[in-house]
Design an enzyme around this catalytic site. Structure first.
Site, PDB file in Angstrom:
ATOM      1  N   ARG A   1     -17.559 -58.524 -52.262  1.00  0.00           N
ATOM      2  CA  ARG A   1     -16.724 -57.458 -51.716  1.00  0.00           C
ATOM      3  C   ARG A   1     -17.605 -56.225 -51.564  1.00  0.00           C
ATOM      4  NH1 ARG A   1     -11.709 -57.981 -55.836  1.00  0.00           N
ATOM      5  NH2 ARG A   1     -13.380 -58.642 -57.207  1.00  0.00           N
ATOM      6  N   TYR A   2     -17.801 -55.786 -50.318  1.00  0.00           N
ATOM      7  CA  TYR A   2     -18.674 -54.652 -50.008  1.00  0.00           C
ATOM      8  C   TYR A   2     -17.860 -53.368 -49.894  1.00  0.00           C
ATOM      9  CZ  TYR A   2     -22.466 -57.893 -49.102  1.00  0.00           C
ATOM     10  OH  TYR A   2     -23.433 -58.849 -49.240  1.00  0.00           O
ATOM     11  N   PHE A   3     -18.462 -52.274 -50.365  1.00  0.00           N
ATOM     12  CA  PHE A   3     -17.797 -50.980 -50.388  1.00  0.00           C
ATOM     13  C   PHE A   3     -18.703 -49.909 -49.794  1.00  0.00           C
ATOM     14  CE2 PHE A   3     -15.896 -53.539 -53.595  1.00  0.00           C
ATOM     15  CZ  PHE A   3     -14.551 -53.226 -53.525  1.00  0.00           C
TER      16      PHE A   3
ATOM     17  N   ILE B   1     -15.106 -52.565 -47.202  1.00  0.00           N
ATOM     18  CA  ILE B   1     -15.415 -52.687 -45.779  1.00  0.00           C
ATOM     19  C   ILE B   1     -15.604 -54.132 -45.322  1.00  0.00           C
ATOM     20  CG2 ILE B   1     -16.377 -50.373 -45.542  1.00  0.00           C
ATOM     21  CD1 ILE B   1     -19.188 -51.709 -45.773  1.00  0.00           C
TER      22      ILE B   1
END
Length: 191
Positions: free
Chosen positions: A45-47, A107
């Site tokens: 999970r990219y932030f 994102i």
């Protein structure tokens, strides 16, 4: 499991799309690698900040979970191309909650089936992404390892193209954009 492979702040890595996963895996296993994990489900999970400050600075932040092995990591890459730092965390959901509380936004979510093997100072990661295909990541904390891969028999199973990374592989990026758009449309339809 050899944690020494993941020590340090810099990692040299290349990703390739596989043209023949079974042949690549057969050649890899003939080298008698140490097996860290096989066929685990991995979710990244990219932030980023609302103004995309991390992306603009050439950095990425991900929370990774690997099942069934139970590994949970906080990963930061960049700004140098080969800079990668990771730390084991105990509660990925709490880390995500903290990032959202600090006004970061998720994102991108990438889910893949992953196997990791060690050969000396190198690690070889095999990924399968639904609807996209199979990929091999060749990595090491060493700076002079690339030449060594030229002599490995599994090299012939790699696509004859430039290395592919999630940020530069057009097919990979387009697939994730379609998935995000479909997710947004689904959420809007339920409002």
């Amino acid at each position: 499991m050899s944690q020494a492979h993941f020590q340090g702040r810099f990692e040299v890595e290349f990703k390739y799309q596989l043209t023949d996963r079974p042949a690549f895996l057969k050649a890899l296993l003939a080298l008698n690698p140490e097996i860290m994990l096989e066929d685990n489900l991995e979710q990244d999970r990219y932030f980023d900040t609302p103004d995309d400050a991390l992306a603009q600075a050439g950095k990425s932040l991900a929370i990774r979970t690997i099942q069934p092995s139970g590994i949970q990591l906080w990963i930061v890459k960049g700004p140098e191309k080969d800079r990668c730092e990771a730390v084991t965390i105990n509660d990925a959901d709490k880390a995500v909650s903290m990032l959202l509380t600090m006004n970061y936004r998720q994102i991108l979510v990438i889910t893949k089936r992953r196997s990791i093997y060690f050969i000396g100072p190198f690690h070889v990661t095999l990924d399968h992404l639904a609807e996209i295909g199979d990929f091999a990541e060749l990595a090491s904390n060493c700076s002079r390892w690339q030449i060594s891969w030229d002599f490995l028999p599994m090299r012939r199973s790699l696509a004859p193209t430039e290395p592919c990374t999630p940020g530069t592989c057009r097919q990979y990026t387009q697939h994730n954009q379609r998935m995000q758009l479909n997710d947004r449309q689904t959420r809007l339809a339920h409002l």
